[in-house]
Design an enzyme around this catalytic site. Structure first.
Site, PDB file in Angstrom:
ATOM      1  N   TYR A 181      35.145 107.296  47.119  1.00  0.00           N
ATOM      2  CA  TYR A 181      35.651 107.468  45.754  1.00  0.00           C
ATOM      3  C   TYR A 181      36.121 108.905  45.516  1.00  0.00           C
ATOM      4  O   TYR A 181      37.193 109.127  44.944  1.00  0.00           O
ATOM      5  CB  TYR A 181      34.568 107.098  44.730  1.00  0.00           C
ATOM      6  CG  TYR A 181      35.140 106.840  43.339  1.00  0.00           C
ATOM      7  CD1 TYR A 181      35.380 107.896  42.457  1.00  0.00           C
ATOM      8  CD2 TYR A 181      35.459 105.549  42.927  1.00  0.00           C
ATOM      9  CE1 TYR A 181      35.912 107.675  41.202  1.00  0.00           C
ATOM     10  CE2 TYR A 181      35.995 105.316  41.662  1.00  0.00           C
ATOM     11  CZ  TYR A 181      36.224 106.386  40.808  1.00  0.00           C
ATOM     12  OH  TYR A 181      36.779 106.155  39.564  1.00  0.00           O
ATOM     13  N   LYS A 217      43.136 105.036  43.860  1.00  0.00           N
ATOM     14  CA  LYS A 217      43.613 105.702  45.076  1.00  0.00           C
ATOM     15  C   LYS A 217      45.128 105.900  45.128  1.00  0.00           C
ATOM     16  O   LYS A 217      45.625 106.514  46.077  1.00  0.00           O
ATOM     17  CB  LYS A 217      43.185 104.901  46.317  1.00  0.00           C
ATOM     18  CG  LYS A 217      41.686 104.961  46.584  1.00  0.00           C
ATOM     19  CD  LYS A 217      41.227 106.387  46.809  1.00  0.00           C
ATOM     20  CE  LYS A 217      39.722 106.527  46.683  1.00  0.00           C
ATOM     21  NZ  LYS A 217      39.330 107.892  46.319  1.00  0.00           N
ATOM     22  N   PRO A 239      44.593  99.125  41.732  1.00  0.00           N
ATOM     23  CA  PRO A 239      44.098 100.334  41.057  1.00  0.00           C
ATOM     24  C   PRO A 239      42.566 100.470  41.045  1.00  0.00           C
ATOM     25  O   PRO A 239      42.047 101.502  40.638  1.00  0.00           O
ATOM     26  CB  PRO A 239      44.637 100.182  39.636  1.00  0.00           C
ATOM     27  CG  PRO A 239      44.849  98.724  39.460  1.00  0.00           C
ATOM     28  CD  PRO A 239      45.216  98.187  40.808  1.00  0.00           C
ATOM     29  N   HIS A 246      33.735 114.475  36.572  1.00  0.00           N
ATOM     30  CA  HIS A 246      32.837 113.320  36.578  1.00  0.00           C
ATOM     31  C   HIS A 246      32.075 113.336  37.893  1.00  0.00           C
ATOM     32  O   HIS A 246      32.684 113.317  38.963  1.00  0.00           O
ATOM     33  CB  HIS A 246      33.636 112.004  36.460  1.00  0.00           C
ATOM     34  CG  HIS A 246      33.967 111.665  35.050  1.00  0.00           C
ATOM     35  ND1 HIS A 246      34.106 110.379  34.616  1.00  0.00           N
ATOM     36  CD2 HIS A 246      34.187 112.450  33.970  1.00  0.00           C
ATOM     37  CE1 HIS A 246      34.378 110.366  33.327  1.00  0.00           C
ATOM     38  NE2 HIS A 246      34.449 111.627  32.901  1.00  0.00           N
ATOM     39  N   TYR A 293      32.680 100.372  35.698  1.00  0.00           N
ATOM     40  CA  TYR A 293      33.331  99.275  36.437  1.00  0.00           C
ATOM     41  C   TYR A 293      32.419  98.060  36.269  1.00  0.00           C
ATOM     42  O   TYR A 293      31.260  98.102  36.668  1.00  0.00           O
ATOM     43  CB  TYR A 293      33.453  99.618  37.915  1.00  0.00           C
ATOM     44  CG  TYR A 293      34.458 100.692  38.243  1.00  0.00           C
ATOM     45  CD1 TYR A 293      34.126 102.050  38.158  1.00  0.00           C
ATOM     46  CD2 TYR A 293      35.752 100.370  38.637  1.00  0.00           C
ATOM     47  CE1 TYR A 293      35.048 103.034  38.467  1.00  0.00           C
ATOM     48  CE2 TYR A 293      36.686 101.355  38.948  1.00  0.00           C
ATOM     49  CZ  TYR A 293      36.323 102.679  38.854  1.00  0.00           C
ATOM     50  OH  TYR A 293      37.250 103.662  39.156  1.00  0.00           O
TER      51      TYR A 293
HETATM   52  C1  PHB Z   1      42.439 104.793  34.527  1.00  0.00           C
HETATM   53  O1  PHB Z   1      41.811 105.626  33.829  1.00  0.00           O
HETATM   54  O2  PHB Z   1      43.587 104.394  34.234  1.00  0.00           O
HETATM   55  C2  PHB Z   1      41.778 104.254  35.769  1.00  0.00           C
HETATM   56  C3  PHB Z   1      40.570 104.810  36.178  1.00  0.00           C
HETATM   57  C4  PHB Z   1      39.954 104.327  37.327  1.00  0.00           C
HETATM   58  C5  PHB Z   1      40.556 103.306  38.050  1.00  0.00           C
HETATM   59  C6  PHB Z   1      41.778 102.762  37.644  1.00  0.00           C
HETATM   60  C7  PHB Z   1      42.393 103.234  36.492  1.00  0.00           C
HETATM   61  O3  PHB Z   1      39.928 102.829  39.167  1.00  0.00           O
END
Ligand code: PHB
Ligand code: APR
Length: 389
Positions: A384, A296, A292, A72, A200
């Site tokens: 990130y 990280k 989450p 990605h 997000y």
């Molecule tokens: C996930 O795919 O579980 C996931 C992805 C990004 C995040 C948190 C969880 O920031």
């Protein structure tokens, strides 16, 4: 029984450290409280920084990750009907890899077992002794019989609820914690992801995240109350709330289906200092927890493992303990930067119960600044994809 490094915890941290040390001829034993299948049954994030993927390849377990992982090179930030992309590649020249932590852990288990790794499951009453001395040892029980492992070093990779951190006296430990007034309700569904990148999303109703594991396995989250339980949320209620929190072009395209996993996780920031006490070293969730939002958790465990692996290798190959002596300071320097990114992204995208109108305006201004400012996007992207080790 004797080994060079006794590793407590058979999650990603413990397994990766064991595999890396094995390839340097350093002997380890991994003590795991649960079974392999139980550990593999945990659903966790799946965003891997380049530092993590490099470590997996160095450990000789990168083949399936490279074959099945998705690169990605950016992500979508949405707010209401608005959205914009942040390009990781444009700002950093690197990407992240989407590959579930379950698969990472499976690959590590397979490698340890194929290479004769000493893994002990269903251990109970693990005790760490004489960590401050020159001859530490670990005791534990399996099926009621008592065992002892004499070792040079102990790696505490036993997560937030493990025994390792608790072994360091409260007079030595300094702990820093922030509890967030909300949780994440997560759903796993055998449906195609709604978009080819993660989304997000800030919304008046609360945060939402659209993620994935593969072309037919999607992972979605919505911010929820800490008083909620998964049973309060039917699949239908989850899907309709998720649709209210993402731009309509995605909501209209969302493929819904039965949840194959549904759970709620509270959000917490936590760090314990120091991450070393004598011959005991803490790694991963045993030492720190992040919300989450910034993906990280696993990636910060990886940098701990990198520093400890380097230090132990330097000790056993060159009789030089400089790396071990610097471990806690080096690991914590990166841990705190990951904590900062996770905290700032959580504050950027979540609705707080006590937010004033002014607070809302500041939140929207923060998102608008990220949308419109190249430097802000570069800072987001650098954090990130992962700051340097
Ligand atoms: C996930 O795919 O579980 C996931 C992805 C990004 C995040 C948190 C969880 O920031
Ligand atoms: N004795 C032996 N094993 C233990 C003990 C104990 N007293 N206590 C806990 N464990 C085991 C747990 O069963 C678990 O398998 O230690 C392991 C710790 O694994 P994680 O909690 O996954 O922590 P870590 O390996 O540091 O992984 C970091 O993985 O779990 C995710 O998202 C989480 O970011 C985190 C990342």
């Amino acid at each position: 029984m004797r080994t060079q490094v006794c590793i407590i915890g058979g999650g990603p941290s413990g397994l990766l450290l064991s595999q890396l040390l094995h390839r340097k001829g350093i002997d380890t034993i991994v003590l795991e409280r649960k079974t392999r299948d139980y550990v593999l049954g945990r659903i966790r994030a799946g965003i891997l920084e380049v530092g993590f993927t490099d470590l997996m390849r160095e450990a000789g377990v990168g083949a399936r990750m490279d074959a099945e992982g998705f690169k990605h090179d950016g992500t979508v930030i949405a707010y209401g009907e608005e959205e914009f992309g942040v390009s990781f590649h444009e700002h950093t020249g690197t990407d992240v890899l989407v590959y579930g932590q379950t698969e990472v852990t499976r690959d590590l288990y397979d490698a340890r077992e194929a290479e004769g790794g000493n893994l002990v499951f269903n251990v109970e009453n693990v005790g760490i002794h004489d960590a401050k001395g020159d001859a530490p040892y670990v005791t534990y029980q399996v099926d009621g019989s008592e065992h002892r492992i004499d070792c040079d070093y102990v790696a505490g990779c036993d997560g937030f609820h493990g025994v390792s951190r608790q072994t360091i006296p409260l007079t030595v430990r300094r702990e820093y914690e922030k509890l967030y007034p909300f949780g994440w309700l997560g759903v796993l569904s055998e449906t195609p992801p709604v978009h080819d990148e993660l989304i997000y999303s800030w919304s008046e109703r609360g945060f939402a995240l659209c993620s994935m594991r593969n072309a037919n396995l999607s992972r979605y989250y919505i911010q929820c109350s800490l008083s909620d339980s998964p049973d309060d949320w039917s699949d239908e209620a989850f899907w309709s709330e998720l649709k209210r929190r993402i731009p309509s072009r995605y909501a209209d395209a969302l493929v819904t289906g039965p949840s194959i996993e549904k759970s709620i996780a509270p959000l917490r920031s936590f760090v314990t200092e120091p991450m070393r006490w004598g011959r005991l070293f803490l790694c991963g969730d045993a030492a720190h927890i992040v919300p989450p939002t910034g993906a990280k958790g696993l990636n910060t465990a990886a940098s701990d493992i990198h520093y400890l692996y380097q230090g132990l290798t330097q000790f056993y190959q060159d009789s030089d303990s400089a790396g071990l002596d610097a471990y806690s300071e080096k690991a914590l320097a990166r841990v705190w930067k990951a904590e900062r990114f996770s905290w700032t992204t959580t504050n950027l995208l979540h609705r707080y119960p006590d937010q004033s109108e002014f607070d809302l305006k500041m939140q929207r201004a923060d998102i608008e600044f990220l949308r419109s400012n190249e430097a802000a996007q570069k800072v987001f992207a650098e954090n990130y994809v992962g700051l340097p080790y």
